[in-house]
Design a protein around this motif. Structure first.
Motif, PDB file in Angstrom:
ATOM      1  N   LEU A 104      -5.693   4.772  -9.523  1.00  0.00           N
ATOM      2  CA  LEU A 104      -4.401   4.793  -9.708  1.00  0.00           C
ATOM      3  C   LEU A 104      -3.642   3.756 -10.090  1.00  0.00           C
ATOM      4  CD1 LEU A 104      -4.034   7.345  -6.772  1.00  0.00           C
ATOM      5  CD2 LEU A 104      -4.278   7.746  -9.085  1.00  0.00           C
ATOM      6  N   PRO A 105      -2.580   3.595 -10.592  1.00  0.00           N
ATOM      7  CA  PRO A 105      -1.745   2.464 -11.141  1.00  0.00           C
ATOM      8  C   PRO A 105      -1.107   1.747  -9.945  1.00  0.00           C
ATOM      9  CG  PRO A 105      -0.638   4.426 -11.584  1.00  0.00           C
ATOM     10  CD  PRO A 105      -1.873   5.042 -11.043  1.00  0.00           C
ATOM     11  N   TRP A 106      -1.953   0.985  -9.090  1.00  0.00           N
ATOM     12  CA  TRP A 106      -1.254   0.438  -7.963  1.00  0.00           C
ATOM     13  C   TRP A 106      -0.340  -0.713  -8.349  1.00  0.00           C
ATOM     14  CZ3 TRP A 106      -1.535   3.309  -3.940  1.00  0.00           C
ATOM     15  CH2 TRP A 106      -2.561   4.164  -3.443  1.00  0.00           C
ATOM     16  N   SER A 107      -0.624  -1.358  -9.486  1.00  0.00           N
ATOM     17  CA  SER A 107       0.342  -2.421  -9.854  1.00  0.00           C
ATOM     18  C   SER A 107       1.811  -2.046 -10.121  1.00  0.00           C
ATOM     19  CB  SER A 107      -0.041  -2.888 -11.118  1.00  0.00           C
ATOM     20  OG  SER A 107      -0.297  -2.270 -12.199  1.00  0.00           O
ATOM     21  N   ARG A 108       2.084  -0.514 -10.236  1.00  0.00           N
ATOM     22  CA  ARG A 108       3.499  -0.201 -10.428  1.00  0.00           C
ATOM     23  C   ARG A 108       4.095   0.248  -8.921  1.00  0.00           C
ATOM     24  NH1 ARG A 108       1.823   3.610 -15.246  1.00  0.00           N
ATOM     25  NH2 ARG A 108       2.122   5.153 -13.528  1.00  0.00           N
ATOM     26  N   VAL A 109       3.318   0.066  -7.994  1.00  0.00           N
ATOM     27  CA  VAL A 109       3.731   0.562  -6.664  1.00  0.00           C
ATOM     28  C   VAL A 109       4.601  -0.740  -5.977  1.00  0.00           C
ATOM     29  CG1 VAL A 109       3.167   1.323  -4.164  1.00  0.00           C
ATOM     30  CG2 VAL A 109       1.776   2.202  -6.242  1.00  0.00           C
ATOM     31  N   ALA A 110       5.620  -0.675  -5.683  1.00  0.00           N
ATOM     32  CA  ALA A 110       6.556  -1.693  -5.355  1.00  0.00           C
ATOM     33  C   ALA A 110       5.882  -2.278  -3.851  1.00  0.00           C
ATOM     34  CB  ALA A 110       8.102  -1.177  -5.193  1.00  0.00           C
ATOM     35  N   ALA A 111       5.821  -1.494  -3.151  1.00  0.00           N
ATOM     36  CA  ALA A 111       5.262  -1.881  -1.612  1.00  0.00           C
ATOM     37  C   ALA A 111       4.071  -2.953  -1.740  1.00  0.00           C
ATOM     38  CB  ALA A 111       4.873  -0.591  -0.816  1.00  0.00           C
ATOM     39  N   ARG A 112       3.353  -2.664  -2.863  1.00  0.00           N
ATOM     40  CA  ARG A 112       1.915  -3.451  -3.111  1.00  0.00           C
ATOM     41  C   ARG A 112       2.415  -5.063  -3.017  1.00  0.00           C
ATOM     42  NH1 ARG A 112      -0.997  -5.875  -7.327  1.00  0.00           N
ATOM     43  NH2 ARG A 112      -2.995  -5.822  -7.050  1.00  0.00           N
ATOM     44  N   HIS A 113       3.631  -5.313  -3.446  1.00  0.00           N
ATOM     45  CA  HIS A 113       4.180  -6.781  -3.715  1.00  0.00           C
ATOM     46  C   HIS A 113       4.885  -7.212  -2.279  1.00  0.00           C
ATOM     47  CE1 HIS A 113       2.556  -6.414  -7.703  1.00  0.00           C
ATOM     48  NE2 HIS A 113       3.208  -5.182  -8.044  1.00  0.00           N
ATOM     49  N   ALA A 114       4.929  -6.506  -1.555  1.00  0.00           N
ATOM     50  CA  ALA A 114       5.645  -7.043  -0.014  1.00  0.00           C
ATOM     51  C   ALA A 114       4.734  -8.350   0.550  1.00  0.00           C
ATOM     52  CB  ALA A 114       5.611  -5.835   0.979  1.00  0.00           C
ATOM     53  N   PRO A 115       5.505  -8.938   0.847  1.00  0.00           N
ATOM     54  CA  PRO A 115       4.834 -10.344   1.466  1.00  0.00           C
ATOM     55  C   PRO A 115       3.706 -10.051   2.365  1.00  0.00           C
ATOM     56  CG  PRO A 115       7.230 -10.490   1.779  1.00  0.00           C
ATOM     57  CD  PRO A 115       6.897  -9.086   1.154  1.00  0.00           C
ATOM     58  N   ALA A 116       2.560 -10.826   2.660  1.00  0.00           N
ATOM     59  CA  ALA A 116       1.535 -10.540   3.250  1.00  0.00           C
ATOM     60  C   ALA A 116       1.937 -10.815   4.765  1.00  0.00           C
ATOM     61  CB  ALA A 116       0.330 -11.504   3.041  1.00  0.00           C
ATOM     62  N   ALA A 117       3.007 -11.626   5.083  1.00  0.00           N
ATOM     63  CA  ALA A 117       3.365 -11.765   6.250  1.00  0.00           C
ATOM     64  C   ALA A 117       4.078 -10.412   7.110  1.00  0.00           C
ATOM     65  CB  ALA A 117       4.487 -13.028   6.242  1.00  0.00           C
ATOM     66  N   ALA A 118       4.651  -9.682   6.021  1.00  0.00           N
ATOM     67  CA  ALA A 118       4.903  -8.266   6.796  1.00  0.00           C
ATOM     68  C   ALA A 118       3.964  -7.158   6.835  1.00  0.00           C
ATOM     69  CB  ALA A 118       6.045  -7.951   5.737  1.00  0.00           C
TER      70      ALA A 118
END
Length: 92
Positions: free
Chosen positions: A66-80
């Motif tokens: 699936l196109p995970w690169s287009r999912v905004a939450a994927r780019h949330a900071p690791a600290a979160a």
């Protein structure tokens, strides 16, 4: 929860009293089961977000393309607490 049961066996019983139509239900990986999905859909028209771990290899593998690169939450900071999607790992 009554004795001799747990949150997995009590999933539907715990949610049944609530009107779930149009509601988003989130649940941990133990609830990523066919029975729980069938409880939430299609009559209730409930939206759901369930965690998929690679201890369910067929489902995990099916989701990787699936196109995970287009999912905004994927780019949330690791600290979160968002580590992103890692389809290359087979750790159990």
């Amino acid at each position: 929860m009554p004795d001799k049961t747990n949150e997995i066996t009590g999933f539907a019983r715990l949610l049944a009293p609530f009107g779930l139509t149009g509601i988003a239900v989130t649940a941990d990986a133990p609830h990523t089961q066919r029975e729980h999905i069938h409880f939430l859909t299609p009559d209730k028209q409930t939206h759901y977000l369930l965690v998929v771990k690679n201890n369910q290899p067929s489902l995990f593998t099916a989701l990787c393309p699936l196109p995970w690169s287009r999912v905004a939450a994927r780019h949330a900071p690791a600290a979160a607490g968002m580590a992103g999607v890692n389809c290359g790992s087979s750790r159990r």
